[in-house]
Design a protein around this motif. Structure first.
Motif, PDB file in Angstrom:
ATOM      1  N   ASN A   1      29.444 -17.482 -68.523  1.00 47.57           N
ATOM      2  CA  ASN A   1      30.013 -16.327 -67.836  1.00 47.57           C
ATOM      3  C   ASN A   1      28.863 -15.614 -67.125  1.00 47.57           C
ATOM      4  O   ASN A   1      28.100 -14.871 -67.742  1.00 47.57           O
ATOM      5  N   LEU A   2      28.748 -15.839 -65.813  1.00 48.92           N
ATOM      6  CA  LEU A   2      27.602 -15.313 -65.083  1.00 48.92           C
ATOM      7  C   LEU A   2      27.663 -13.803 -64.925  1.00 48.92           C
ATOM      8  O   LEU A   2      26.624 -13.159 -64.725  1.00 48.92           O
ATOM      9  N   GLY A   3      28.848 -13.226 -65.026  1.00 53.63           N
ATOM     10  CA  GLY A   3      28.939 -11.775 -65.002  1.00 53.63           C
ATOM     11  C   GLY A   3      28.233 -11.165 -66.197  1.00 53.63           C
ATOM     12  O   GLY A   3      27.450 -10.209 -66.070  1.00 53.63           O
ATOM     13  N   ASP A   4      28.490 -11.729 -67.386  1.00 56.12           N
ATOM     14  CA  ASP A   4      27.805 -11.257 -68.582  1.00 56.12           C
ATOM     15  C   ASP A   4      26.323 -11.621 -68.562  1.00 56.12           C
ATOM     16  O   ASP A   4      25.473 -10.848 -69.016  1.00 56.12           O
ATOM     17  N   GLU A   5      26.005 -12.793 -68.033  1.00 57.76           N
ATOM     18  CA  GLU A   5      24.595 -13.192 -67.964  1.00 57.76           C
ATOM     19  C   GLU A   5      23.798 -12.257 -67.054  1.00 57.76           C
ATOM     20  O   GLU A   5      22.592 -12.079 -67.248  1.00 57.76           O
ATOM     21  N   ALA A   6      24.469 -11.645 -66.078  1.00 55.83           N
ATOM     22  CA  ALA A   6      23.771 -10.704 -65.197  1.00 55.83           C
ATOM     23  C   ALA A   6      23.233  -9.518 -65.983  1.00 55.83           C
ATOM     24  O   ALA A   6      22.172  -8.958 -65.658  1.00 55.83           O
ATOM     25  N   ILE A   7      23.952  -9.117 -67.044  1.00 58.61           N
ATOM     26  CA  ILE A   7      23.490  -8.027 -67.907  1.00 58.61           C
ATOM     27  C   ILE A   7      22.181  -8.410 -68.582  1.00 58.61           C
ATOM     28  O   ILE A   7      21.207  -7.640 -68.596  1.00 58.61           O
ATOM     29  N   ILE A   8      22.164  -9.612 -69.169  1.00 61.52           N
ATOM     30  CA  ILE A   8      20.960 -10.062 -69.873  1.00 61.52           C
ATOM     31  C   ILE A   8      19.812 -10.287 -68.891  1.00 61.52           C
ATOM     32  O   ILE A   8      18.656  -9.944 -69.179  1.00 61.52           O
ATOM     33  N   GLU A   9      20.106 -10.843 -67.729  1.00 63.22           N
ATOM     34  CA  GLU A   9      19.044 -11.064 -66.749  1.00 63.22           C
ATOM     35  C   GLU A   9      18.416  -9.743 -66.329  1.00 63.22           C
ATOM     36  O   GLU A   9      17.187  -9.634 -66.203  1.00 63.22           O
TER      37      GLU A   9
ATOM     38  N   ASP B   1      27.226   0.132 -66.723  1.00 60.16           N
ATOM     39  CA  ASP B   1      26.985  -1.253 -67.101  1.00 60.16           C
ATOM     40  C   ASP B   1      25.582  -1.667 -66.648  1.00 60.16           C
ATOM     41  O   ASP B   1      25.158  -1.352 -65.522  1.00 60.16           O
ATOM     42  N   LEU B   2      24.853  -2.378 -67.519  1.00 64.69           N
ATOM     43  CA  LEU B   2      23.474  -2.762 -67.191  1.00 64.69           C
ATOM     44  C   LEU B   2      23.375  -3.662 -65.967  1.00 64.69           C
ATOM     45  O   LEU B   2      22.312  -3.753 -65.354  1.00 64.69           O
ATOM     46  N   ALA B   3      24.472  -4.336 -65.605  1.00 61.44           N
ATOM     47  CA  ALA B   3      24.420  -5.207 -64.426  1.00 61.44           C
ATOM     48  C   ALA B   3      24.127  -4.418 -63.156  1.00 61.44           C
ATOM     49  O   ALA B   3      23.683  -4.997 -62.155  1.00 61.44           O
ATOM     50  N   HIS B   4      24.359  -3.102 -63.176  1.00 65.75           N
ATOM     51  CA  HIS B   4      24.019  -2.284 -62.008  1.00 65.75           C
ATOM     52  C   HIS B   4      22.509  -2.187 -61.812  1.00 65.75           C
ATOM     53  O   HIS B   4      22.059  -1.734 -60.746  1.00 65.75           O
ATOM     54  N   SER B   5      21.715  -2.587 -62.810  1.00 67.00           N
ATOM     55  CA  SER B   5      20.260  -2.569 -62.648  1.00 67.00           C
ATOM     56  C   SER B   5      19.708  -3.932 -62.260  1.00 67.00           C
ATOM     57  O   SER B   5      18.486  -4.111 -62.180  1.00 67.00           O
TER      58      SER B   5
ATOM     59  N   THR C   1      38.988 -10.509 -59.187  1.00 64.77           N
ATOM     60  CA  THR C   1      39.840 -10.347 -60.367  1.00 64.77           C
ATOM     61  C   THR C   1      39.007 -10.069 -61.603  1.00 64.77           C
ATOM     62  O   THR C   1      39.346  -9.208 -62.410  1.00 64.77           O
ATOM     63  N   ARG C   2      37.930 -10.788 -61.801  1.00 71.31           N
ATOM     64  CA  ARG C   2      37.040 -10.551 -62.940  1.00 71.31           C
ATOM     65  C   ARG C   2      36.419  -9.162 -62.839  1.00 71.31           C
ATOM     66  O   ARG C   2      36.106  -8.685 -61.738  1.00 71.31           O
ATOM     67  N   PHE C   3      36.194  -8.538 -64.011  1.00 66.03           N
ATOM     68  CA  PHE C   3      35.540  -7.235 -64.015  1.00 66.03           C
ATOM     69  C   PHE C   3      34.159  -7.320 -63.384  1.00 66.03           C
ATOM     70  O   PHE C   3      33.799  -6.512 -62.524  1.00 66.03           O
ATOM     71  N   HIS C   4      33.361  -8.313 -63.808  1.00 65.56           N
ATOM     72  CA  HIS C   4      32.020  -8.414 -63.234  1.00 65.56           C
ATOM     73  C   HIS C   4      32.034  -9.023 -61.832  1.00 65.56           C
ATOM     74  O   HIS C   4      31.064  -8.870 -61.085  1.00 65.56           O
ATOM     75  N   GLY C   5      33.106  -9.711 -61.463  1.00 62.63           N
ATOM     76  CA  GLY C   5      33.265 -10.092 -60.067  1.00 62.63           C
ATOM     77  C   GLY C   5      33.378  -8.853 -59.192  1.00 62.63           C
ATOM     78  O   GLY C   5      32.810  -8.770 -58.095  1.00 62.63           O
ATOM     79  N   THR C   6      34.106  -7.859 -59.702  1.00 67.99           N
ATOM     80  CA  THR C   6      34.219  -6.575 -59.004  1.00 67.99           C
ATOM     81  C   THR C   6      32.899  -5.819 -59.047  1.00 67.99           C
ATOM     82  O   THR C   6      32.379  -5.372 -58.015  1.00 67.99           O
ATOM     83  N   LEU C   7      32.319  -5.683 -60.235  1.00 61.66           N
ATOM     84  CA  LEU C   7      31.108  -4.875 -60.404  1.00 61.66           C
ATOM     85  C   LEU C   7      29.934  -5.426 -59.596  1.00 61.66           C
ATOM     86  O   LEU C   7      29.251  -4.677 -58.880  1.00 61.66           O
TER      87      LEU C   7
ATOM     88  N   ALA D   1      26.340  -5.293 -54.942  1.00 64.31           N
ATOM     89  CA  ALA D   1      25.815  -5.909 -53.714  1.00 64.31           C
ATOM     90  C   ALA D   1      26.244  -5.140 -52.469  1.00 64.31           C
ATOM     91  O   ALA D   1      26.008  -5.597 -51.346  1.00 64.31           O
ATOM     92  N   ARG D   2      26.901  -3.984 -52.669  1.00 67.50           N
ATOM     93  CA  ARG D   2      27.332  -3.079 -51.601  1.00 67.50           C
ATOM     94  C   ARG D   2      28.403  -3.719 -50.716  1.00 67.50           C
ATOM     95  O   ARG D   2      28.442  -3.483 -49.509  1.00 67.50           O
ATOM     96  N   ARG D   3      29.278  -4.502 -51.353  1.00 70.49           N
ATOM     97  CA  ARG D   3      30.373  -5.137 -50.630  1.00 70.49           C
ATOM     98  C   ARG D   3      31.682  -4.387 -50.906  1.00 70.49           C
ATOM     99  O   ARG D   3      31.979  -4.077 -52.055  1.00 70.49           O
ATOM    100  N   PRO D   4      32.471  -4.082 -49.874  1.00 65.08           N
ATOM    101  CA  PRO D   4      33.800  -3.512 -50.101  1.00 65.08           C
ATOM    102  C   PRO D   4      34.645  -4.485 -50.919  1.00 65.08           C
ATOM    103  O   PRO D   4      34.638  -5.695 -50.663  1.00 65.08           O
ATOM    104  N   VAL D   5      35.375  -3.961 -51.892  1.00 68.31           N
ATOM    105  CA  VAL D   5      36.111  -4.807 -52.827  1.00 68.31           C
ATOM    106  C   VAL D   5      37.571  -4.392 -52.913  1.00 68.31           C
ATOM    107  O   VAL D   5      37.882  -3.205 -53.041  1.00 68.31           O
ATOM    108  N   LEU D   6      38.443  -5.396 -52.857  1.00 69.10           N
ATOM    109  CA  LEU D   6      39.847  -5.235 -53.209  1.00 69.10           C
ATOM    110  C   LEU D   6      39.978  -5.799 -54.621  1.00 69.10           C
ATOM    111  O   LEU D   6      39.838  -7.007 -54.826  1.00 69.10           O
ATOM    112  N   ALA D   7      40.214  -4.934 -55.603  1.00 68.24           N
ATOM    113  CA  ALA D   7      40.164  -5.340 -57.001  1.00 68.24           C
ATOM    114  C   ALA D   7      41.560  -5.523 -57.575  1.00 68.24           C
ATOM    115  O   ALA D   7      42.416  -4.647 -57.459  1.00 68.24           O
TER     116      ALA D   7
END
Length: 446
Positions: free
Chosen positions: A9-17, A222-226, A346-352, A357-363
Motif C-alpha cells: 500500500n504505497l499510500g501508507d508507505e508514503a508515511i514511513i518514507e 497525516d505524516l504523508a503531508h511531510s 477513491t483511496r484516502f491516500h490517493g486523495t491526500l 502534490a497540489r493537484r485538484p481532486v474529485l474525491a
C-alpha cells in the motif's frame, strides 16, 4: 518505527518514507529499525533492519492464523512433538464434535506457545531502542480482522515498549471504524500507555476518546503531508492533450470486492466499476487524456476491470503506452500523480497525496476520513459520498472542478503549506522526547 505496512500500500508507505527521511535529516547516524507486516519489503525499501509485527506477517484474522499455522505444519521441535501427541490422543477420541473441539484447543495451544515466543523475541528487539514510533495511517480500526487484528497488535506492542523502557509515541494516527467493545477497550488501554499521542483528525480523536496518563492528545495532519516530492518530470508532459484539455488520473480501489473488502457486495462493486468506466469514456470522447493509477497493489485489478468495461474504441484512446500506471515505489506513485492535472481519487491516500502534490481532486468518499480531509483543505464541494455516486453526478462534479481548478489549486497549496508547517512543529516535539530519553540512557550507570 512501527505500523501495519508492507502490504504494497504505497499510500501508507508514503508515511514511513516521510518519517524515515525526516529522522535521517535530523540524525544522520541514528539507528532506525522497522517493525512491519513484511520485514523483507520494509528492509528493501528503506535500507534498514526490519522485523515482523505478528507471527504471520500480513495476517489479519485470529482464526485464520490458527488454521494457517496448523495446515502449514510445524517447523520447530516443540510444535512437532505436540502434533505427534495430538495424533496419538485423537485415536482414542470418537469422530465428531469432541474431536473437532480437541483440535481447536490444540491449535489454540500451539498458537499461544508461538505467540509467547514471538513476544519474547519482540521484547528483546525493542530493548536498547530509545523510542517506538507508531506512525500514522488508520491504525485504530477493527473492520479488517476484528479485535484480534489491529487492536490486539497495537496493545501488545504498547505493553512491550513500556516493558522494554522505550518511549511510546503514537504519531498522527487515524481511527475508525472501531465498533466492537473489546476493540475499543484494547485501543484505549494502548494509548494510555503512550508518552505522546496525536491523531490525524479531530474525528479520530473523538472516536478513541482516550489520552496518555497525565497528558493530553493532539491533532496533527497525516505524516504523508511531510513527504518530499520528486522533481517534476518533463517527460510526463506527453500525457497532456494537444488541444489544451487537462490530463486526468483516476485512482480506483476494490470497494465491496469479495476478494478484498470486509463486506462483500458484488452488485455494488460491479456498479462502481461501470461508473468509473462511464466517466473514463466520457472524458476520452471529449478529448481528455486519461490514465489510471493505484496506490495499493489490489487497485490494479480494479483498474484493469474498468478498462475492460469500457467500449473498445474508448479504451484504445487512453493514455499510451501505459493507460494503467504500475508504480512499485512511493517516488513512482508521486510521478504518476504528477502526470495528471486533475485527479479522481477513491483511496484516502490517493486523495491526500494528490492534494499534497497540489493537484485538484474529485474525491469519492467511502468513509468520513476522506470527506473530512477535503473539508479541511477547502475542497468539500468536490467530495462525493460513495452511496451517492452516479455517472451523471460524477461527470457534472468533474466539470465544476475543471472550471474552477486554478482557484482550487491555490486553496490546496495554501492549506498544504499550513500542514507542512504544523508537521514540522510535531517533529520538533517528538524529537525532543527521543533526545531526552537517549541522553538519560547514556547517563545511566552500566
Amino acid at each position: 518505527m512501527f505500523g501495519h505496512y508492507g502490504d504494497r500500500n504505497l499510500g501508507d508507505e508514503a508515511i514511513i518514507e516521510a518519517l524515515v527521511a525526516r529522522i535521517r535529516r535530523e540524525w544522520p547516524q541514528a539507528r532506525v529499525v522497522a517493525f512491519s507486516m513484511d520485514p523483507e519489503d520494509s528492509a528493501r525499501r528503506y535500507g534498514l533492519t526490519a522485523f515482523p509485527i505478528r507471527q504471520e506477517s500480513g495476517r489479519q484474522r485470529f482464526g485464520e492464523v490458527l488454521d494457517d499455522q496448523w495446515a502449514a505444519g510445524a517447523t520447530d521441535r516443540a510444535a512437532a512433538e505436540a502434533i505427534s501427541l495430538l495424533d496419538r490422543i485423537a485415536e482414542f477420541i470418537p469422530k465428531g464434535r469432541i474431536r473437532s473441539t480437541a483440535g481447536k484447543l490444540a491449535r489454540g495451544a500451539l498458537f499461544a506457545v508461538r505467540e509467547i515466543r514471538f513476544l519474547w523475541h519482540s521484547y528483546s528487539r525493542l530493548r536498547g531502542l530509545d523510542a517506538l514510533i507508531i506512525a500514522g495511517s488508520n491504525q485504530f480500526l477493527d473492520n479488517f480482522g476484528g479485535p484480534w487484528g489491529f487492536p490486539y497488535t497495537l496493545l501488545k506492542w504498547s505493553l512491550l515498549a513500556r516493558l522494554a523502557g522505550c518511549r511510546l509515541l503514537y504519531v498522527s494516527v487515524g481511527a475508525g471504524p472501531l465498533d466492537a467493545r473489546l476493540s475499543q477497550r484494547m485501543v484505549r488501554f494502548a494509548v494510555r500507555l503512550s508518552h505522546y499521542l496525536s491523531f490525524r483528525d479531530a474525528a479520530s480523536q473523538r472516536l478513541v476518546g482516550a489520552a496518555p496518563r497525565g497528558a493530553a492528545s493532539h491533532v496533527f495532519p497525516d505524516l504523508a503531508h511531510s513527504l518530499v516530492l520528486p522533481a517534476a518530470d518533463p517527460s510526463t508532459h506527453g500525457d497532456r492533450s494537444a488541444h489544451g484539455k487537462p490530463a486526468v488520473g483516476i485512482n480506483p480501489m476494490p470497494l465491496y470486492d469479495s476478494f478484498y473488502w470486509y463486506t462483500a457486495d458484488t452488485g455494488r462493486y460491479a456498479g462502481f466499476v461501470r461508473t468509473l468506466a462511464a466517466l473514463a469514456e466520457h472524458l476520452v470522447d471529449n478529448g481528455y487524456p486519461v490514465f489510471f493509477f493505484p496506490t495499493q497493489l489490489k487497485d490494479l485489478n480494479v483498474a484493469d476491470e474498468v478498462v475492460r468495461a469500457m467500449r473498445p474504441e474508448c479504451a484504445t484512446r487512453l493514455v499510451q503506452p501505459e493507460p494503467v500506471k504500475r508504480p512499485h515505489t512511493v517516488d513512482e506513485l508521486m510521478r504518476a500523480i504528477g502526470a495528471a492535472d486533475i485527479v479522481v481519487a477513491t483511496r484516502f491516500h490517493g486523495t491526500l497525496l494528490s492534494l499534497h502534490a497540489r493537484r485538484p481532486v474529485l474525491a469519492i468518499c467511502y468513509y468520513r476520513k476522506t470527506r473530512d480531509l477535503m473539508r479541511e483543505m477547502g475542497q468539500e464541494r468536490y467530495a462525493i459520498d460513495f452511496d451517492d455516486l452516479s455517472v451523471a453526478g460524477l461527470i457534472d462534479r468533474f466539470h465544476q472542478l475543471e472550471q474552477h481548478r486554478i482557484e482550487a489549486a491555490g486553496q490546496i497549496t495554501k492549506a498544504d503549506d499550513g500542514y507542512v508547517t504544523a508537521l514540522e512543529t510535531q517533529y520538533r516535539a517528538i524529537f525532543s522526547i527521543i533526545l531526552r530519553t537517549h541522553r538519560r540512557r547514556l547517563a545511566a550507570p552500566a
